[in-house]
Design an enzyme around this catalytic site. Sequence first.
Site, PDB file in Angstrom:
ATOM      1  N   THR A  28      66.326  62.943  87.427  1.00  0.00           N
ATOM      2  CA  THR A  28      65.926  61.417  87.635  1.00  0.00           C
ATOM      3  C   THR A  28      64.386  61.164  87.714  1.00  0.00           C
ATOM      4  O   THR A  28      63.731  61.925  88.165  1.00  0.00           O
ATOM      5  CB  THR A  28      66.334  61.253  89.181  1.00  0.00           C
ATOM      6  N   LYS A 140      68.287  71.830  89.011  1.00  0.00           N
ATOM      7  CA  LYS A 140      69.081  70.702  89.528  1.00  0.00           C
ATOM      8  C   LYS A 140      70.478  70.697  88.643  1.00  0.00           C
ATOM      9  O   LYS A 140      70.605  69.764  87.815  1.00  0.00           O
ATOM     10  CB  LYS A 140      68.191  69.394  89.133  1.00  0.00           C
ATOM     11  N   GLU A 173      63.751  72.635 101.864  1.00  0.00           N
ATOM     12  CA  GLU A 173      63.444  71.338 100.812  1.00  0.00           C
ATOM     13  C   GLU A 173      64.110  70.261 102.001  1.00  0.00           C
ATOM     14  O   GLU A 173      64.183  70.771 103.089  1.00  0.00           O
ATOM     15  CB  GLU A 173      64.352  71.320  99.688  1.00  0.00           C
TER      16      GLU A 173
END
Length: 269
Positions: A28, A140, A173
């Site tokens: 992204t 990802k 995270e």
Amino acid sequence: MFLINGTEQDSLAANDRAVQFGDGCFTTAKIHNGSVEFLEMHLQRLENTCRALMIPFTDNAILRQEMRELALHQRDGVLKVIITRGSGGRGYSPSSCLLPSRILSTSPAPAHYSRWQEEGITLALSPVQVGRNPLLAGLKHLNRLEQVLIRAHLEQTDADEALVLDSDGWVTECCAANVFWRAGDTVFTPRLDQAGVNGIMRQHCLALLAQSRYRVVEVHARIEAVRQADEVCICNALMPIVPVNTFGDVRYLSHELFEFLAPRCESSV
């Protein structure tokens, strides 16, 4: 707007491996003034992840051009790129999948990130932990059910973001960001060799800090380390970096690290 394999459309084959198994990866990116920020880093991420997942994607030059063209139409906003293994048979075997699919879409920039930068945010500890898997750590990939559950629990609180531990209790995270914390002149961030996503902005911040007066350490740390820090920041490619005001009953008064990183977290496109 959606662009699938070079055609403007919003339908994907029902037997695409992304639909069947979450078999693919994504990135992204931020669009600013008609350009994709950190374009080459995003392309490298997709290439590296496809290699790790053994997806035979080779259309990097076409993808680069499509990303640039979509950014020109959007001016400012978000560009998401998904690479799937493509369409194949019913079972798990990828042997019949020869043509990976590329899916590009654009959307407006999240309006709240500028407010977060100015005002800072609150963190809550997520009750959902992410599983440890060294084969997928850092990537990802499209299997993001853990993040969906983290977000669903977060929305039941008043916090802005969630600090996430892995299944062994190590700080990993946030729901949609990486995390840094500072103790004196030492900056810490979680090691991501067992779980988590190695974000583009995380990589950029590590490169910046490596050339600064700060000592940088990637660690397996317990939650107490974050509670005892002088300062906490979170980052992703869209934010790009945001200061944390509170984590539970802990208040962070310093924004020293944020003030160092914020003006440097802009891309040369």
